[in-house]
Design a protein around this motif. Structure first.
Motif, PDB file in Angstrom:
ATOM      1  N   UNK A   5       0.825  -1.270  -0.121  1.00 40.61           N
ATOM      2  CA  UNK A   5       0.588  -0.179  -0.352  1.00 40.61           C
ATOM      3  C   UNK A   5       1.329   1.063   0.111  1.00 40.61           C
ATOM      4  N   UNK A   6       0.590   2.388  -1.416  1.00 37.08           N
ATOM      5  CA  UNK A   6       1.475   3.365  -0.787  1.00 37.08           C
ATOM      6  C   UNK A   6       0.352   4.648  -0.878  1.00 37.08           C
ATOM      7  N   UNK A 187       0.114  -4.995  -8.370  1.00 39.37           N
ATOM      8  CA  UNK A 187      -0.249  -3.334  -8.180  1.00 39.37           C
ATOM      9  C   UNK A 187       0.342  -3.191  -9.664  1.00 39.37           C
ATOM     10  N   UNK A 188       1.608  -3.182 -10.172  1.00 36.04           N
ATOM     11  CA  UNK A 188       2.340  -2.509 -11.465  1.00 36.04           C
ATOM     12  C   UNK A 188       2.328  -2.800 -12.161  1.00 36.04           C
ATOM     13  N   UNK A 189       2.132  -4.067 -12.513  1.00 34.11           N
ATOM     14  CA  UNK A 189       2.236  -4.846 -13.598  1.00 34.11           C
ATOM     15  C   UNK A 189       1.496  -4.148 -15.076  1.00 34.11           C
ATOM     16  N   UNK A 190       0.466  -3.268 -15.171  1.00 32.43           N
ATOM     17  CA  UNK A 190       0.191  -2.320 -15.795  1.00 32.43           C
ATOM     18  C   UNK A 190       0.945  -1.139 -15.721  1.00 32.43           C
ATOM     19  N   UNK A 191       2.125  -0.996 -15.527  1.00 25.42           N
ATOM     20  CA  UNK A 191       2.229   0.430 -15.275  1.00 25.42           C
ATOM     21  C   UNK A 191       3.367   0.391 -16.044  1.00 25.42           C
ATOM     22  N   UNK A 192       3.920   1.449 -16.728  1.00 26.48           N
ATOM     23  CA  UNK A 192       5.287   1.551 -17.875  1.00 26.48           C
ATOM     24  C   UNK A 192       6.097   1.101 -17.373  1.00 26.48           C
ATOM     25  N   UNK A 193       7.692   0.458 -17.804  1.00 28.34           N
ATOM     26  CA  UNK A 193       8.419  -0.148 -17.050  1.00 28.34           C
ATOM     27  C   UNK A 193       9.217   0.169 -16.114  1.00 28.34           C
ATOM     28  N   UNK A 194       9.218   0.557 -16.155  1.00 27.10           N
ATOM     29  CA  UNK A 194      10.203   0.964 -14.284  1.00 27.10           C
ATOM     30  C   UNK A 194       9.800   1.276 -13.624  1.00 27.10           C
ATOM     31  N   UNK A 195       8.660   1.480 -13.706  1.00 25.99           N
ATOM     32  CA  UNK A 195       7.740   1.298 -11.381  1.00 25.99           C
ATOM     33  C   UNK A 195       8.051  -0.460 -11.476  1.00 25.99           C
ATOM     34  N   UNK A 205      -2.837  -5.685  -4.934  1.00 24.33           N
ATOM     35  CA  UNK A 205      -3.842  -5.029  -4.301  1.00 24.33           C
ATOM     36  C   UNK A 205      -4.171  -5.029  -3.079  1.00 24.33           C
ATOM     37  N   UNK A 206      -4.028  -4.748  -1.825  1.00 26.52           N
ATOM     38  CA  UNK A 206      -4.491  -4.397  -0.604  1.00 26.52           C
ATOM     39  C   UNK A 206      -6.271  -4.871  -0.983  1.00 26.52           C
ATOM     40  N   UNK A 207      -6.809  -4.715   1.075  1.00 25.47           N
ATOM     41  CA  UNK A 207      -7.991  -4.473   0.553  1.00 25.47           C
ATOM     42  C   UNK A 207      -8.542  -3.374   0.930  1.00 25.47           C
ATOM     43  N   UNK A 208      -7.686  -2.882   1.553  1.00 24.50           N
ATOM     44  CA  UNK A 208      -7.465  -1.279   2.262  1.00 24.50           C
ATOM     45  C   UNK A 208      -7.564  -0.433   0.644  1.00 24.50           C
ATOM     46  N   UNK A 209      -6.764  -0.714  -0.009  1.00 23.67           N
ATOM     47  CA  UNK A 209      -7.355  -0.195  -1.356  1.00 23.67           C
ATOM     48  C   UNK A 209      -8.429  -0.399  -3.122  1.00 23.67           C
ATOM     49  N   UNK A 210      -8.640  -1.481  -2.197  1.00 21.55           N
ATOM     50  CA  UNK A 210     -10.139  -1.755  -3.238  1.00 21.55           C
ATOM     51  C   UNK A 210     -10.850  -0.565  -2.351  1.00 21.55           C
ATOM     52  N   UNK A 211     -11.526  -1.199  -0.712  1.00 18.17           N
ATOM     53  CA  UNK A 211     -12.211   0.072  -0.006  1.00 18.17           C
ATOM     54  C   UNK A 211     -12.389   1.080  -0.565  1.00 18.17           C
ATOM     55  N   UNK A 255      -5.976   3.865  -7.333  1.00 18.19           N
ATOM     56  CA  UNK A 255      -5.007   3.973  -7.923  1.00 18.19           C
ATOM     57  C   UNK A 255      -3.385   2.930  -7.914  1.00 18.19           C
ATOM     58  N   UNK A 256      -2.923   3.967  -7.307  1.00 19.24           N
ATOM     59  CA  UNK A 256      -1.394   3.576  -6.787  1.00 19.24           C
ATOM     60  C   UNK A 256      -1.523   2.252  -6.251  1.00 19.24           C
ATOM     61  N   UNK A 257      -2.538   1.945  -5.671  1.00 18.92           N
ATOM     62  CA  UNK A 257      -2.525   0.586  -4.691  1.00 18.92           C
ATOM     63  C   UNK A 257      -2.938  -0.238  -5.164  1.00 18.92           C
TER      64      UNK A 257
END
Length: 380
Positions: A5-6, A187-195, A205-211, A255-257
Motif C-alpha cells: 500500500x502506497x 499492483x504495477x503490472x500494468x504500469x510503464x516499465x521502470x515502475x 492490491x490490498x483490501x484497503x486500496x479496494x475499499x 489507483x496507485x495501490x
C-alpha cells in the motif's frame, strides 16, 4: 501473498489551509523552493506572505517555465542547491507538481494543488516532457510526497471544468481496482516499465486500496453533481469537500495501490488522435471507463449508472465528446494497438485482450453513449 500500500506521509485538506503551509516547511527547515506558474503563485501571494510571516520561513520563487522537462528539472535542482533550500513545494497543476517531484527526487517535498483535476498529487511518480511539450518518459521516486496540502477555498475558485475532469479520472478508480482484484494482478503490472523496479514490484492490491476505490465511486455518485454546482458558485460545501477528497486522495491511493486497468490504457491509446489533445486527462479517462465496462460486458444497470453520472456532471460518453467526430478503421486500429502494447495496464484485465475486442468495445461504447445522450436530450 505479498501485498503493498502506497501513500503520502500526510494529507491535510480544508478551507484556508494554505495559511498553514509554513508550518510544514518548518518541519524541514526555513527555506523552500516554490515551483509553480506565475498565475497560480499570484492567485495565492497573499496567503504565501501570511504563512511565511507567521512561521518565519521563506519561499524562493523558481520562475517555472511551464514544462516538466529534463532541462527544467536540472535548472531547478541547481537553483535549490544554490539557494540552500530545505524542501521543495509543487504548487498548481500537474506539470508544476510533477516538476517538483522530479526536483525533490523522493526527498523533502510538499504538494499544494490549486485544482482537483487528477489524482496525481499523492503519487510517487511523474511524467517528463520535452521542452516543446512532447512526452518523454516516466519518473518514479523512492517515496510518495511528505505532505499533500489542499486548500478547498482555492480549488473552489478554480474553473469548474478542472473539478469535473478530476471526477472523470476518479470515476475509473473503482472499476480498475476491481479488475485487478479479479485478475490477481501485481499492483504495477500494468504500469510503464521502470515502475516495476520500485518498492511494490510483485505486490498484489490490498483490501484497503479496494475499499478506498469503492468509497471513491460511491462519493462521486452521491456528491458529484452537488460539488459541481458548488464549484460553479465558488462555494465550499460538504459535497465539494467530499469530491475534492475523492478526486485527489481516494482516487490517488486507489489507483496507485489498487492498480490501473482498461480505462487508463484506452486513454493512452486515444492520445494518438490529434483531436483529443484539447481535452483533459480525466475527460478521456471517463470515456475509457465506459470502454472498459463494455469489454467486461458489464450489467446494463451498471452501464446506465455510469452513463447517468457522466451526463449529470458533463463528462464525455462518446468519441464526439472528446473531439473525434469521425474515425477510420485505420485510426481505431492504431488506437487499439497503442492500448495493448506489452507495458500497458489493459493487461490487468481478468481475461485475454485482443486487438479486435478493443476496437469493438470502443465502437460500441461510442454508439451507446451517443444513443443514451439522444434519449436524454442531452447536449454537451
Amino acid at each position: 501473498m505479498r501485498k503493498a500500500f502506497i501513500s503520502p506521509s500526510k494529507y491535510v485538506q480544508g478551507e484556508n489551509e494554505l495559511l498553514n503551509l509554513g508550518y510544514f516547511v518548518k518541519s524541514f527547515g526555513k527555506k523552500a523552493l516554490l515551483i509553480g506558474n506565475q498565475f497560480d503563485i499570484e492567485r495565492v501571494t497573499q496567503q504565501l506572505n501570511q504563512t511565511a510571516a507567521k512561521y518565519d520561513c521563506s519561499f524562493v520563487t523558481a520562475g517555472f517555465h511551464g514544462e516538466c522537462s529534463r532541462i527544467e528539472v536540472e535548472r531547478l535542482k541547481n537553483l535549490a542547491k544554490k539557494e540552500q533550500c530545505d524542501c521543495i513545494i509543487g504548487l498548481g497543476g500537474g506539470k508544476a507538481i510533477d516538476t517538483a517531484k522530479c526536483v525533490a527526487a523522493g526527498n523533502a517535498i510538499i504538494i499544494v494543488p490549486t485544482i482537483a483535476a487528477t489524482d496525481a498529487p499523492t503519487s510517487h511518480s511523474a511524467v517528463l516532457y520535452t521542452e516543446d511539450g512532447a512526452f518523454d518518459d516516466y519518473a518514479y521516486f523512492k517515496q510518495s510526497p511528505n505532505v499533500v496540502l489542499i486548500d478547498t477555498k482555492i480549488i473552489a475558485e478554480a474553473p469548474v471544468r478542472f473539478l469535473v475532469a478530476g471526477m472523470g479520472d476518479a470515476l475509473s478508480t473503482y472499476f480498475e481496482a476491481r479488475a485487478n482484484q479479479q485478475s490477481y494482478s501485481n499492483v504495477n503490472a500494468g504500469l510503464p516499465c521502470g515502475a516495476r523496479e520500485n518498492l511494490c514490484a510483485g505486490a498484489k492490491p490490498t483490501l484497503a486500496a479496494y475499499s478506498l476505490a469503492t468509497l471513491c465511486y460511491q462519493t462521486l455518485l452521491k456528491d458529484g453533481q452537488k460539488a459541481k454546482v458548488s464549484c460553479i458558485n465558488k462555494a465550499v460545501t460538504p459535497a465539494l469537500e467530499n469530491v475534492i477528497e475523492a478526486n485527489i486522495l481516494l482516487s490517488g491511493l486507489g489507483f496507485e495501490s489498487g492498480g490501473l486497468a482498461g480505462a487508463h490504457a484506452i486513454h493512452d491509446g486515444l492520445t494518438i488522435l490529434d483531436e483529443t489533445h484539447n481535452y483533459y486527462h480525466g475527460e478521456k479517462v471517463a470515456f475509457g471507463t465506459l470502454v472498459q465496462l463494455i469489454l467486461e460486458n458489464a450489467p446494463d444497470d451498471e452501464l446506465k449508472e455510469v452513463l447517468d453520472f457522466c451526463l449529470s456532471v458533463n463528462l464525455p460518453v462518446c468519441l464526439e465528446d472528446i473531439g473525434v467526430k469521425t474515425i477510420t478503421d485505420k485510426q481505431i486500429t492504431q488506437v487499439a494497438e497503442k492500448t495493448m502494447i506489452p507495458e500497458e495496464s489493459i493487461h490487468a484485465m481478468p481475461f485475454p485482450i485482443t486487438l479486435e475486442s478493443i476496437k469493438a468495445a470502443i465502437l460500441l461504447a461510442d454508439s451507446l453513449g451517443k444513443n443514451y445522450k439522444e434519449t436524454r436530450n442531452f447536449t454537451r
